[in-house]
Design a protein around this motif. Sequence first.
Motif, PDB file in Angstrom:
ATOM      1  N   ILE B  79       0.846  -1.203   0.000  1.00  0.00           N
ATOM      2  CA  ILE B  79       0.000   0.000   0.000  1.00  0.00           C
ATOM      3  C   ILE B  79       0.881   1.254   0.000  1.00  0.00           C
ATOM      4  O   ILE B  79       0.631   2.203  -0.744  1.00  0.00           O
ATOM      5  CB  ILE B  79      -0.949   0.011   1.234  1.00  0.00           C
ATOM      6  N   ASN B  80       1.914   1.236   0.831  1.00  0.00           N
ATOM      7  CA  ASN B  80       2.815   2.401   0.867  1.00  0.00           C
ATOM      8  C   ASN B  80       3.470   2.636  -0.493  1.00  0.00           C
ATOM      9  O   ASN B  80       3.603   3.774  -0.933  1.00  0.00           O
ATOM     10  CB  ASN B  80       3.902   2.213   1.929  1.00  0.00           C
ATOM     11  N   LYS B  81       3.872   1.562  -1.138  1.00  0.00           N
ATOM     12  CA  LYS B  81       4.491   1.678  -2.460  1.00  0.00           C
ATOM     13  C   LYS B  81       3.509   2.330  -3.438  1.00  0.00           C
ATOM     14  O   LYS B  81       3.867   3.227  -4.193  1.00  0.00           O
ATOM     15  CB  LYS B  81       4.800   0.296  -2.984  1.00  0.00           C
ATOM     16  N   ALA B  82       2.265   1.838  -3.426  1.00  0.00           N
ATOM     17  CA  ALA B  82       1.248   2.365  -4.344  1.00  0.00           C
ATOM     18  C   ALA B  82       0.994   3.852  -4.064  1.00  0.00           C
ATOM     19  O   ALA B  82       0.941   4.665  -4.993  1.00  0.00           O
ATOM     20  CB  ALA B  82      -0.045   1.564  -4.208  1.00  0.00           C
ATOM     21  N   LEU B  83       0.877   4.195  -2.777  1.00  0.00           N
ATOM     22  CA  LEU B  83       0.593   5.595  -2.440  1.00  0.00           C
ATOM     23  C   LEU B  83       1.786   6.499  -2.754  1.00  0.00           C
ATOM     24  O   LEU B  83       1.599   7.620  -3.219  1.00  0.00           O
ATOM     25  CB  LEU B  83       0.199   5.722  -0.959  1.00  0.00           C
ATOM     26  N   ASN B  84       2.992   5.989  -2.524  1.00  0.00           N
ATOM     27  CA  ASN B  84       4.183   6.780  -2.876  1.00  0.00           C
ATOM     28  C   ASN B  84       4.217   7.043  -4.376  1.00  0.00           C
ATOM     29  O   ASN B  84       4.569   8.130  -4.824  1.00  0.00           O
ATOM     30  CB  ASN B  84       5.473   6.035  -2.493  1.00  0.00           C
ATOM     31  N   TYR B  85       3.837   6.025  -5.142  1.00  0.00           N
ATOM     32  CA  TYR B  85       3.824   6.185  -6.598  1.00  0.00           C
ATOM     33  C   TYR B  85       2.814   7.273  -6.999  1.00  0.00           C
ATOM     34  O   TYR B  85       3.112   8.157  -7.799  1.00  0.00           O
ATOM     35  CB  TYR B  85       3.466   4.857  -7.284  1.00  0.00           C
ATOM     36  N   ILE B  86       1.619   7.189  -6.399  1.00  0.00           N
ATOM     37  CA  ILE B  86       0.577   8.168  -6.728  1.00  0.00           C
ATOM     38  C   ILE B  86       1.046   9.582  -6.379  1.00  0.00           C
ATOM     39  O   ILE B  86       0.902  10.518  -7.153  1.00  0.00           O
ATOM     40  CB  ILE B  86      -0.735   7.826  -5.989  1.00  0.00           C
ATOM     41  N   ARG B  87       1.666   9.709  -5.183  1.00  0.00           N
ATOM     42  CA  ARG B  87       2.163  11.031  -4.767  1.00  0.00           C
ATOM     43  C   ARG B  87       3.244  11.525  -5.732  1.00  0.00           C
ATOM     44  O   ARG B  87       3.274  12.692  -6.095  1.00  0.00           O
ATOM     45  CB  ARG B  87       2.720  10.958  -3.347  1.00  0.00           C
ATOM     46  N   SER B  88       4.123  10.594  -6.167  1.00  0.00           N
ATOM     47  CA  SER B  88       5.224  11.012  -7.047  1.00  0.00           C
ATOM     48  C   SER B  88       4.706  11.473  -8.409  1.00  0.00           C
ATOM     49  O   SER B  88       5.339  12.272  -9.082  1.00  0.00           O
ATOM     50  CB  SER B  88       6.220   9.869  -7.234  1.00  0.00           C
ATOM     51  N   LYS B  89       3.537  10.972  -8.819  1.00  0.00           N
ATOM     52  CA  LYS B  89       2.954  11.386 -10.108  1.00  0.00           C
ATOM     53  C   LYS B  89       2.319  12.768 -10.033  1.00  0.00           C
ATOM     54  O   LYS B  89       1.971  13.364 -11.035  1.00  0.00           O
ATOM     55  CB  LYS B  89       1.872  10.379 -10.536  1.00  0.00           C
ATOM     56  N   LYS B  90       2.140  13.249  -8.789  1.00  0.00           N
ATOM     57  CA  LYS B  90       1.510  14.554  -8.548  1.00  0.00           C
ATOM     58  C   LYS B  90       0.231  14.723  -9.370  1.00  0.00           C
ATOM     59  O   LYS B  90       0.068  15.665 -10.143  1.00  0.00           O
ATOM     60  CB  LYS B  90       2.485  15.696  -8.844  1.00  0.00           C
ATOM     61  N   MET B  91      -0.676  13.770  -9.206  1.00  0.00           N
ATOM     62  CA  MET B  91      -1.947  13.830  -9.946  1.00  0.00           C
ATOM     63  C   MET B  91      -2.782  15.013  -9.477  1.00  0.00           C
ATOM     64  O   MET B  91      -2.763  15.350  -8.297  1.00  0.00           O
ATOM     65  CB  MET B  91      -2.765  12.570  -9.633  1.00  0.00           C
ATOM     66  N   ASN B  92      -3.510  15.587 -10.384  1.00  0.00           N
ATOM     67  CA  ASN B  92      -4.379  16.686  -9.990  1.00  0.00           C
ATOM     68  C   ASN B  92      -5.767  16.142  -9.661  1.00  0.00           C
ATOM     69  O   ASN B  92      -6.619  15.982 -10.526  1.00  0.00           O
ATOM     70  CB  ASN B  92      -4.437  17.715 -11.129  1.00  0.00           C
ATOM     71  N   PHE B  93      -5.997  15.864  -8.379  1.00  0.00           N
ATOM     72  CA  PHE B  93      -7.286  15.324  -7.959  1.00  0.00           C
ATOM     73  C   PHE B  93      -8.361  16.404  -7.934  1.00  0.00           C
ATOM     74  O   PHE B  93      -9.537  16.117  -7.944  1.00  0.00           O
ATOM     75  CB  PHE B  93      -7.171  14.719  -6.556  1.00  0.00           C
ATOM     76  N   GLU B  94      -7.921  17.656  -7.840  1.00  0.00           N
ATOM     77  CA  GLU B  94      -8.886  18.751  -7.707  1.00  0.00           C
ATOM     78  C   GLU B  94      -9.590  19.029  -9.044  1.00  0.00           C
ATOM     79  O   GLU B  94     -10.720  19.441  -9.068  1.00  0.00           O
ATOM     80  CB  GLU B  94      -8.196  20.049  -7.245  1.00  0.00           C
TER      81      GLU B  94
END
Lengths: 266, 185
Positions: B79-94
């Motif tokens: 889970i941490n790996k997946a979340l770190n990946y998502i954070r590193s992509k800097k997705m625009n959730f807004e």
Amino acid sequence: MQENFITPLLHRQLTNELDETDKRILLDWLANSEKNEQLKEEITELWELSKNYQPKFQPNVDEAFAKFKERIEKGEQESDAQISGEQNSDKNTSFSSWRFFVIPLFLIFGSFIVWSVARSLPGKEVVVTTLEGDIKHIKLKDGSEIWLNEKSKITYNKKILGSNRDISLEGEAFFNITEDNRDDFIIRYLDTEVIANGDVFSINTNIDSGKVAVDVKEGIVKLAPLGSGRQLVLTNNELGYYDPVEMKLLPKVLLEKSNADYFVKL
Amino acid sequence: MDINSDRDLVASLHANEDEAIENIFKKYYSFVCSAVYKIIPDPVLTEDLAQDVFYEVWRKRERIEISTSLKAYLKRAAINKALNYIRSKKMNFEGDDTEFVKNIAVRSDENNLEAKELQEIINDTIDLLPEKCRIVFMMSRHEEMSYKEIAAELEISIKTVENQISKALKILRTAVNPYLAKQLT
């Protein structure tokens, strides 16, 4: 009332996150019509069914392991690269022109590998303990600071850099952790991890009830019981508890002022 | 029994025995992939991140501390790996996610729909949720994280979490509504 407004309330009710005001709004809305009650039942059923979701994707484990094995063997070879390079160096004594480019590159690459390996190797373990009435201040190599309260103990790797930003605590301590773009700082106590990165907070494992308390003065700190898949995210002036006996994270408490302020003045 | 055999696996890992990482990998690789895939439904990416999880275990093999079960440790790492990946992509959730669910299948024999089929429709629809919507929904559903925890993990506002979860529920409801209505009445 618009569905866009009510759906989050129905969801919050399912996850026990409704406050009293929202609870009253929801109850009024439900009492308003049978159709509303039906929407609630639908959302509840969807929520329950989605819990059983299992991905269809099935990896090929043997193929994946073959790839993994290749990767770890490559990792080991890279660690040996510099040594074997030195052993082969006396076979050719003439310096052809390409060596002027290759040798500096090799030295840079070799230095990087040596640095990477040295960085990942465990350093000397350090144990710091305090007696009754004693407080010790420890400054770590990454710039983080710890004030260890009386009758407490911390154990950490002397290098405390990179993936070694990891310590064990028994007792109470106040932390001012430096920010690192790559690695979080982890404080362990039994089955509990506290994860920080650029935060100021205290941890107490000496509570009579056996709970672990984390009190955040500044930043965002995670209190994570291993194996539960859950974590409590604490921010400024929030106090969180984990009960290892009941294996439960307790609701957080908002403090007017962080207790950490009474422990040490920064 | 599982806990004991996991203890043996961790002990052999600490002892740097040759087969230790192979046994751990083969026992838990699918499980780790499943944990990552629930958040990031991309088979290639899932396998890359799962490989990283085991590589980390192998790298730290002699000093790794696992105080609960190995399975729980690996799930957490996944889970941490997946979340770190998502954070590193800097997705625009807004931003407004214009992507929408495509091709939701409607069964022809909806009158005889069984619970198992309803579950299948839910599973298929979850797989078709827009990327950001799915991430937030699964963090709430499968990781049982609160709005505030999701917001902190993804560095987004609580309002955005609320919007994405509502959107996911709305899409799921649209997909199953004809069948649910029949079951509930």
